[in-house]
Write a protein that holds these residues in place. Structure first.
Motif, short mmCIF file in Angstrom:
data_model
loop_
_atom_site.label_atom_id
_atom_site.label_comp_id
_atom_site.label_asym_id
_atom_site.label_seq_id
_atom_site.Cartn_x
_atom_site.Cartn_y
_atom_site.Cartn_z
N ARG A 337 0.85 -1.20 0.10
CA ARG A 337 0.00 0.03 -0.05
C ARG A 337 0.92 1.32 0.16
NH1 ARG A 337 -4.43 -0.11 4.52
NH2 ARG A 337 -5.07 -1.85 3.17
N GLU A 338 2.03 1.27 0.89
CA GLU A 338 2.76 2.35 0.71
C GLU A 338 3.55 2.61 -0.48
OE1 GLU A 338 5.39 1.66 4.01
OE2 GLU A 338 3.95 2.10 5.68
N ARG A 339 3.82 1.48 -1.02
CA ARG A 339 4.64 1.44 -2.49
C ARG A 339 3.76 1.42 -3.68
NH1 ARG A 339 9.06 -2.77 -1.70
NH2 ARG A 339 9.84 -2.03 -3.98
N LYS A 340 2.30 2.03 -3.67
CA LYS A 340 1.30 2.08 -4.57
C LYS A 340 1.96 2.65 -5.84
CE LYS A 340 -2.64 2.13 -3.27
NZ LYS A 340 -4.18 2.73 -3.01
N TYR A 341 2.36 3.87 -5.50
CA TYR A 341 3.02 4.84 -6.55
C TYR A 341 4.01 4.28 -7.08
CZ TYR A 341 4.48 9.08 -9.02
OH TYR A 341 4.77 9.86 -9.80
N GLU A 342 4.68 3.69 -6.60
CA GLU A 342 5.93 2.92 -7.33
C GLU A 342 5.59 1.98 -8.56
OE1 GLU A 342 9.39 -0.03 -6.16
OE2 GLU A 342 8.90 1.35 -4.53
#
Length: 471
Positions: A337-342
């Motif tokens: 979830r924290e690395r969704k943009y990546e």
């Protein structure tokens, strides 16, 4: 190759979260390797003792039935049908047996030779026997002063007895070896012949008959003896171990078949064959008052603490594995979830979902491999002290149970009472190849189960939607 290199870089970019996941994996792997070391070691010990205790069969009177007054009354005084020496020998021919150790003995008197301590003994017992049975014509009762023992060589294997130089073990019928004390007393040497006799008492037409059995044996060896001279407080020549004349089993059965006392130990091919073996013995005439069993009490006394140790280690490992797997799944879900943009950027650049998922899996594999190396080192060192601590508690429990009703094997088939069996007080734990393989599988399982959550979320993400949702 790009995916693997990028996975290495991502581990460095997300230090905090990856360190936390690494700690969880490390703890899980360390606990697992300690548990697996203990489990695999205890398994080999348990299998070994189960093979020995579970396969050795004893045949002894069933005291529950013997002491049951109602059962005795219902049988109207019927006596237990004694198992004959020949039956014990026939039992050894069973197809269910891996091995049968048969020893036998018979009381004999020397014809022209004296037993050790015979002059010092008043032969009161012999006098009582002769006076009570009388004699028939010129055939007098031969009071046993020595023991003729067949197939009993265990003291030689244990080092309590040793054959003197120039002697040989009996190989043929009517060959024997004697103790040095008995040989010195009668000036006997290798190659000499000795005469022995024994008596059978029978009643014919209300009259006692005495039949003497005579046998001549050739001495093939003389042995030194360090066993206890008198195993009991009763000191009569026939019980003196220096008066044991050792011979083959066939010599005894052929000459003294009706007089021998048999001690038999049977070893099954597998413990599961006990019922079939018992059924076969019953068909051959074994009385219902005899109990056919294995030494379950001795097995529990020795191996009980080890089995308890195994259960504790397995239970603890399962709990830690479940806890570790659930925790890793939660952390992995948060990480994705924290690395969704990546993920959205990589997908927008044209990277396929499979390769993105593969990158996350590589990250978990690298972290897990690093934790695996450290965990194996820590677990190998910690396994032994943890095992010792857990085993000591199990031993204390076993000792408390033993105090309520001590474990002592009784006299079986004319044998001697054996010493109380002591529980195993130490298990030497080590990391074997089987443990290494199992811990690698567990490590791959942890890495894969943590990646499953990430892969599942990645496949649901669409790059345009991810980028549009970004603040």
């Amino acid at each position: 190759m790009y995916i693997f290199v990028n996975a290495l870089k991502n581990i460095g970019r997300n230090k905090g979260r990856n360190i936390l996941m690494g700690i969880i994996i490390l703890i899980t792997i360390t606990v697992s390797i300690v548990s697996l070391c203990i489990n695999n070691t205890t398994n080999s010990i348990i299998d070994d003792y189960k093979s020995r205790f579970g396969s050795e069969v004893t045949i002894a009177p069933d005291m529950t039935k013997v002491m049951s007054m109602s059962d005795i009354l219902s049988r109207k005084g019927t006596k237990i049908k004694q198992t004959t020496p020949q039956q014990y020998l026939d039992f050894a021919k069973s197809q269910y047996l891996k091995e049968a150790v048969i020893t036998a003995s018979a009381g004999v008197a020397g014809d022209g030779i004296k037993a050790v301590d015979e002059d010092e003994n008043s032969n009161v017992m012999g006098g009582v026997i002769i006076s009570s049975i009388g004699s028939t014509k010129d055939k007098e009762y031969a009071t046993p002063t020595m023991s003729l023992v067949g197939n009993q060589w265990d003291e030689f294997e244990k080092g309590y007895r040793k054959l003197a130089d120039g002697g040989e073990m009996p190989q043929k019928d009517n060959e024997c070896i004697i103790s040095k004390e008995l040989a010195d007393l009668n000036n006997l040497k290798v190659g000499d012949k000795i005469k022995l006799k024994s008596s059978i008492i029978s009643i014919e037409n209300s009259e006692q008959k005495i039949k003497n059995i005579n046998v001549e044996l050739t001495i093939t060896g003389i042995f030194f003896d360090t066993t206890e001279e008198y195993p009991t407080q009763i000191k009569i020549p026939s019980l003196n171990r220096r008066n044991e004349i050792l011979t083959t089993l066939d010599t005894l059965t052929k000459n003294f078949n009706n007089l021998i006392k048999v001690n038999a130990k049977y070893y099954l091919k597998h413990p599961s064959m006990l019922k079939d073996f018992e059924a076969e013995l019953r068909a051959q005439g074994l009385d219902e008052f005899y109990l056919v069993s294995t030494d379950e009490a001795g097995y529990q006394k020795v191996v009980g603490p080890v089995e308890g140790l195994k259960k504790i280690s397995l239970t603890f490992m399962i709990i830690v594995l479940i806890f570790g797997a659930v925790t890793l799944m939660i952390l992995s879900s948060i990480a994705v979830r924290e690395r969704k943009y990546e993920i959205g950027v990589l997908r927008a650049m044209g990277m396929k979902k499979k390769k993105v998922a593969l990158g996350f899996w590589f990250e978990m594999l690298i972290i897990t491999a690093f934790c695996l190396i450290i965990g194996v080192l820590i677990g190998s060192v910690a396994a032994q002290p943890v095992s010792d601590a857990l085993l000591s508690d199990q031993i204390e429990n076993a000792k408390m149970a033993a105090q309520q009703g001590g474990v002592l094997r009784g006299i079986l088939l004319g044998g001697t009472v054996e010493k109380e069996l002591a529980p195993l007080e130490q298990v030497d734990v080590s990391v074997g190849i089987d443990t290494i393989i199992e811990i690698v599988v567990i490590a791959l399982f942890l890495a894969s189960i943590a990646s499953v959550v990430a892969i599942a979320k990645i496949t649901n993400y669409e790059p345009i939607k991810i980028l549009m949702e970004r603040d």
